[in-house]
Scaffold this active site. Structure first.
Site, PDB file in Angstrom:
ATOM      1  N   PHE A  35     -30.857 -48.855  82.018  1.00  0.00           N
ATOM      2  CA  PHE A  35     -31.221 -49.510  80.956  1.00  0.00           C
ATOM      3  C   PHE A  35     -30.211 -50.117  79.814  1.00  0.00           C
ATOM      4  O   PHE A  35     -30.372 -50.266  78.715  1.00  0.00           O
ATOM      5  CB  PHE A  35     -32.207 -48.223  79.784  1.00  0.00           C
ATOM      6  CG  PHE A  35     -33.002 -47.694  80.884  1.00  0.00           C
ATOM      7  CD1 PHE A  35     -34.130 -48.362  81.339  1.00  0.00           C
ATOM      8  CD2 PHE A  35     -32.994 -46.218  81.126  1.00  0.00           C
ATOM      9  CE1 PHE A  35     -35.134 -47.800  82.095  1.00  0.00           C
ATOM     10  CE2 PHE A  35     -33.785 -45.495  81.817  1.00  0.00           C
ATOM     11  CZ  PHE A  35     -34.887 -46.451  82.410  1.00  0.00           C
ATOM     12  N   ILE A  68     -31.688 -50.105  90.391  1.00  0.00           N
ATOM     13  CA  ILE A  68     -31.595 -49.181  89.267  1.00  0.00           C
ATOM     14  C   ILE A  68     -32.866 -48.496  89.205  1.00  0.00           C
ATOM     15  O   ILE A  68     -33.203 -47.905  88.109  1.00  0.00           O
ATOM     16  CB  ILE A  68     -31.026 -49.571  87.890  1.00  0.00           C
ATOM     17  CG1 ILE A  68     -31.887 -50.601  87.360  1.00  0.00           C
ATOM     18  CG2 ILE A  68     -29.561 -50.233  88.234  1.00  0.00           C
ATOM     19  CD1 ILE A  68     -31.283 -51.288  85.890  1.00  0.00           C
ATOM     20  N   THR A 125     -35.825 -50.478  89.920  1.00  0.00           N
ATOM     21  CA  THR A 125     -36.448 -51.637  89.534  1.00  0.00           C
ATOM     22  C   THR A 125     -37.188 -52.220  90.671  1.00  0.00           C
ATOM     23  O   THR A 125     -38.035 -53.122  90.566  1.00  0.00           O
ATOM     24  CB  THR A 125     -35.673 -52.792  88.687  1.00  0.00           C
ATOM     25  OG1 THR A 125     -34.553 -52.841  89.576  1.00  0.00           O
ATOM     26  CG2 THR A 125     -35.327 -52.307  87.345  1.00  0.00           C
ATOM     27  N   GLY A 169     -31.689 -59.763  87.265  1.00  0.00           N
ATOM     28  CA  GLY A 169     -31.271 -59.460  88.617  1.00  0.00           C
ATOM     29  C   GLY A 169     -32.124 -59.947  89.777  1.00  0.00           C
ATOM     30  O   GLY A 169     -31.489 -60.596  90.815  1.00  0.00           O
ATOM     31  N   LYS A 202     -46.784 -54.682  92.506  1.00  0.00           N
ATOM     32  CA  LYS A 202     -46.412 -53.006  92.197  1.00  0.00           C
ATOM     33  C   LYS A 202     -45.234 -52.809  91.451  1.00  0.00           C
ATOM     34  O   LYS A 202     -45.379 -52.121  90.438  1.00  0.00           O
ATOM     35  CB  LYS A 202     -46.624 -52.420  93.549  1.00  0.00           C
ATOM     36  CG  LYS A 202     -46.495 -51.030  93.444  1.00  0.00           C
ATOM     37  CD  LYS A 202     -46.655 -50.349  94.702  1.00  0.00           C
ATOM     38  CE  LYS A 202     -48.031 -49.949  95.248  1.00  0.00           C
ATOM     39  NZ  LYS A 202     -48.097 -49.230  96.310  1.00  0.00           N
ATOM     40  N   GLU A 212     -37.730 -56.497  80.739  1.00  0.00           N
ATOM     41  CA  GLU A 212     -37.341 -56.308  79.472  1.00  0.00           C
ATOM     42  C   GLU A 212     -38.617 -56.875  78.823  1.00  0.00           C
ATOM     43  O   GLU A 212     -38.801 -56.666  77.349  1.00  0.00           O
ATOM     44  CB  GLU A 212     -36.088 -56.743  78.883  1.00  0.00           C
ATOM     45  CG  GLU A 212     -34.868 -55.867  79.596  1.00  0.00           C
ATOM     46  CD  GLU A 212     -33.649 -56.504  79.481  1.00  0.00           C
ATOM     47  OE1 GLU A 212     -32.749 -56.016  78.825  1.00  0.00           O
ATOM     48  OE2 GLU A 212     -33.434 -57.621  80.023  1.00  0.00           O
TER      49      GLU A 212
END
Length: 739
Positions: free
Chosen positions: A251, A477, A479, A520, A628, A700
């Protein structure tokens, strides 16, 4: 030797993903690494083992907030059974974490103490418990100095910030426009410091083999982190390798290197043994990074018909002396709504508190808590529906830069959300809907998040038996990077996902953008796309067709009436590099993702307790690569918004700067019982100006505006408008209507 396919985004591009048969991209594919994680087989930073038993290091934290370390009595720790050494390096140890994407080391030198909890030494022992005991016993003498601990008391010393994460703007006559506005709001919003509170603490295992340093670490951006390590330790890039295959959340707190990494490397070199340093949860809070607190002035001026002509968004934030990072709270305000008179300004107050840096959606996360509540307040003064006000002021071109948007579906998300949330059932008059002791209200807010493309590279190897290997130092991470890159490669090469292997998190692989800033998936995914495109060129040539006529499906290549298997076309591995870079489209078009948040809350008229009953997020972010994992990201962002609205708040002692709630017991984050039913909807969209995937950043976007929708719902329920986050019950109690 590998061939390279490079793309600079200078113009809109077509996407081959629109032409592949039976596409996997966009499907709700479960995480390919999921079985490893749920079975405990995914190896995180602190879980690696070595032939030689690793030593354990425990950071020693300063017990003052400002001053100088005068002496350290090493014997007070080394006398404890199991303690091997007290490692100190006042010059090379890093004082605080580094910001994301920086190439230089963060501030080094720990003899001078700048904040409470600053790491100053490392106790190394044969066990974690012994190292922890030694760190607690270590005697340190300090000379204390007066520091800056009280934000309000230091406000008069603020300094202007003219460059950095966002730029100040003064366009036309904002002061005059506000003064002459027929309808206006002018309010001060307060947001507190917050902590990322990732599940996995910061951890590093350092191992030397001669001059070669390998760090098993938990970091989000390996390429830039490697450069920071090299700079801090005066090492050549070829002598440093970072491995971070799985990261248990970040984060933003793991964008740059943190103190344990350099301490572990120095200790391992000195002791000639691998050294593992895992931060205690309290150390994560006290000595990594926080989101800064802010004091934001948002002023809006409009005509009687609701057309906004003036927008002022000025922010005061805090950071350590010498640090340049500031929270870009108005980064979306530049283009969110129309208005010819505009002002954005940033000021900094220097505080002796842990480093302020990027935390999920830096800028929008707190800036939209202010802007979107101000929009709600303006709508009320205009006697206008909040959605209609936003639609009326949805600009055709960027009002700050005067350039077009690449795509913009804000109005579409507002309309869809209003219909599916049942906005027409909202009671217009605040505090007019009640169920027993509960006041019921609805609120909404827009969501905007700037989209960025970062330079990224990947290598793809196709074997004769039709297996693909994707390699890049991109990180996952939590994600879904492993999964999304698998899907892209599978579609581009016409392979089932079971025949694609994605290898991440190793600086021996080509450098990627890393995980941060919602860049990313699109950046690393585009580099994988380009590498696969080069492989396709090789296969087309081997088949004797133009690439445009090539179809790859189920391990077979066809075109112009010909069809061959991969093994018939190639007898050795085909290796290709792909590279993506931002270009002219970044400057010629404002690129952003958009959405709309809706929330329904119940506020207890006796206790002031707020319960969120349901939430809806509607988002448009280009091509959705995996519904998903994308939905999961939006769930997480909206839950972040719940935390920001109702509970998250780092508390500093104004007398000495010490964190008062420095663990997960007292720093409150949302848990299952706090979370209502959440619905997430993605509107179809493609953005050919963003990248060859036609996708945009999403991670985000979910937090941007979510907390404001809750705040606006609380106002609709109670008639109480609060400007000081979080919106805890004590701020409501004395204003609630009588029973």
């Amino acid at each position: 030797m590998s061939a390279t396919s490079q793309l600079v985004m200078d113009q809109a591009v077509e996407s081959l993903l629109d032409r592949v048969p039976n596409p996997c991209v966009g499907e709700e594919l479960s995480r390919v690494e999921g079985p490893l994680k749920v079975s405990g087989m995914a190896t995180y930073a602190a879980e690696y083992t070595f032939d030689g038993e690793a030593l354990h290091g425990y950071l020693v934290s300063a017990s003052i907030a400002k001053g100088t370390v005068e002496s350290i009595d090493e014997s007070s720790a080394t006398s404890i059974d199991g303690v091997v050494a007290v490692v100190t390096d006042f010059k090379a140890f890093i004082r605080n974490s580094q910001q994301g994407g920086e190439k230089k080391a963060p501030t080094q030198g720990v003899q001078e103490v700048s904040y409470f909890g600053q790491p100053i030494a490392l106790v190394v022992a044969t066990s974690f418990e012994a190292a922890r005991e030694g760190a607690a016993a270590l005697k340190v003498e300090y000379t204390q100095e007066q520091g800056a601990f009280d934000f309000i008391a230091e406000l008069g010393k603020r300094e202007p910030m003219t460059s950095g994460n966002d730029k100040p703007v003064h366009k036309n006559n904002p002061d005059e426009g506000l003064a002459n506005a027929a309808v206006k709001v002018d309010s001060i919003y307060i947001t507190p410091s917050q902590n990322s509170a990732a599940m996995e603490p910061h951890a590093t295992i350092a191992e030397w083999d001669g001059d070669q340093l390998t760090l098993h670490c938990s970091m989000q951006m390996l390429s830039s982190c490697k450069q920071q390590i090299c700079d801090a330790l005066a090492l050549k890039p070829d002598n440093v390798r970072l491995i971070s295959r799985y990261v248990g959340g970040g984060f933003g707190s793991k964008l740059g290197i943190s103190p344990e990494s350099i301490a572990a490397a120095i200790a391992a070199k000195q002791l000639q043994r691998p050294v593992k340093v895992v931060m205690h949860r309290i150390q994560v809070f006290e000595s990594t990074v926080r989101r800064t607190n802010t004091r934001q002035r948002v002023a809006l001026g409009a005509d009687r018909d609701g057309r906004i002509h003036t927008i002022i968004h000025n922010t005061i934030c805090t950071n350590l002396p010498g640090e340049s990072f500031f929270e870009p709270a108005a980064i979306s305000t530049h283009f969110a709504y129309s208005g010819q008179n505009r002002e954005v300004k940033y000021e900094m107050v220097r505080m002796n508190q842990v480093l302020a840096g990027s935390m999920r959606a830096p800028g929008e996360a707190v800036g939209m808590l202010a802007l979107e509540c101000a929009m709600d307040e303006l709508a009320e003064k205009l006697d206008m529906d909040p959605i209609e006000l936003r639609k009326l002021n949805d600009p055709a071109i960027d009002p700050s830069k005067g350039i077009p948007f690449s795509t913009r579906k804000l109005t579409d998300t507002l309309d869809y959300g209003a219909k599916h949330f049942g906005w027409e059932n909202r009671h217009k008059t605040p505090a007019s809907q009640r169920e027993g002791d509960w006041l019921i209200g609805m609120g909404m807010a827009s969501a905007t998040r700037n989209n960025q493309l970062k330079a990224s590279a990947a290598r793809v190897t196709l074997t004769p038996d039709a297996h693909a290997i994707v390699e890049t130092d991109m990180t996952d991470i939590g994600t879904g990077t492993y999964t999304v890159l698998t899907q892209i490669a599978a579609d581009m090469l016409g392979l089932p996902v079971s025949q694609v292997e994605v290898r991440l998190g190793d600086t021996d692989f080509p450098p990627a953008a890393g995980s941060g800033g919602s860049v990313g998936a699109c950046s690393s995914g585009s580099s994988v796309y380009m590498a696969c495109k080069k492989v396709r060129e090789t296969l087309a040539k081997a088949l004797g067709v133009e690439e445009d006529n090539l179809t790859l499906q189920a391990g077979q290549a066809s075109g112009n009436g010909m069809c061959k298997t991969i093994s018939e076309l190639i007898q050795e591995n085909v290796v290709a590099m792909g590279q993506i870079e931002p270009g002219k489209t970044t400057k010629q078009y404002t690129q952003a993702s958009y959405g709309a948040h809706f929330a329904e809350v119940a506020v207890n008229v006796v206790t002031g307790e707020t319960r969120i009953r349901r939430m809806l997020g509607v988002f448009a972010a280009g091509r959705i690569l995996n519904e998903k994992t994308a939905r999961s990201q939006c769930y997480g962002g909206m839950i972040f918004g719940i935390g920001a609205a109702l509970m998250e708040e780092l508390l500093h002692d104004p007398h000495n700067g010490r964190l008062l709630n420095h663990d997960l017991a007292e720093y409150h984050v949302p848990v299952n019982a706090d979370i209502p039913p959440i619905d997430v909807v993605f509107l179809p969209e493609r953005d050919p100006y963003a990248n060859p995937l036609h996708a945009k950043g999403l991670g985000e976007l979910g937090i941007s505006g979510a907390g404001a929708a809750i705040a606006n719902a609380i106002y609709n329920a109670t008639g109480i408008r609060i400007y000081d986050y979080p919106l805890t019950l004590d701020k409501l109690l004395d204003q609630l209507p009588a029973l």
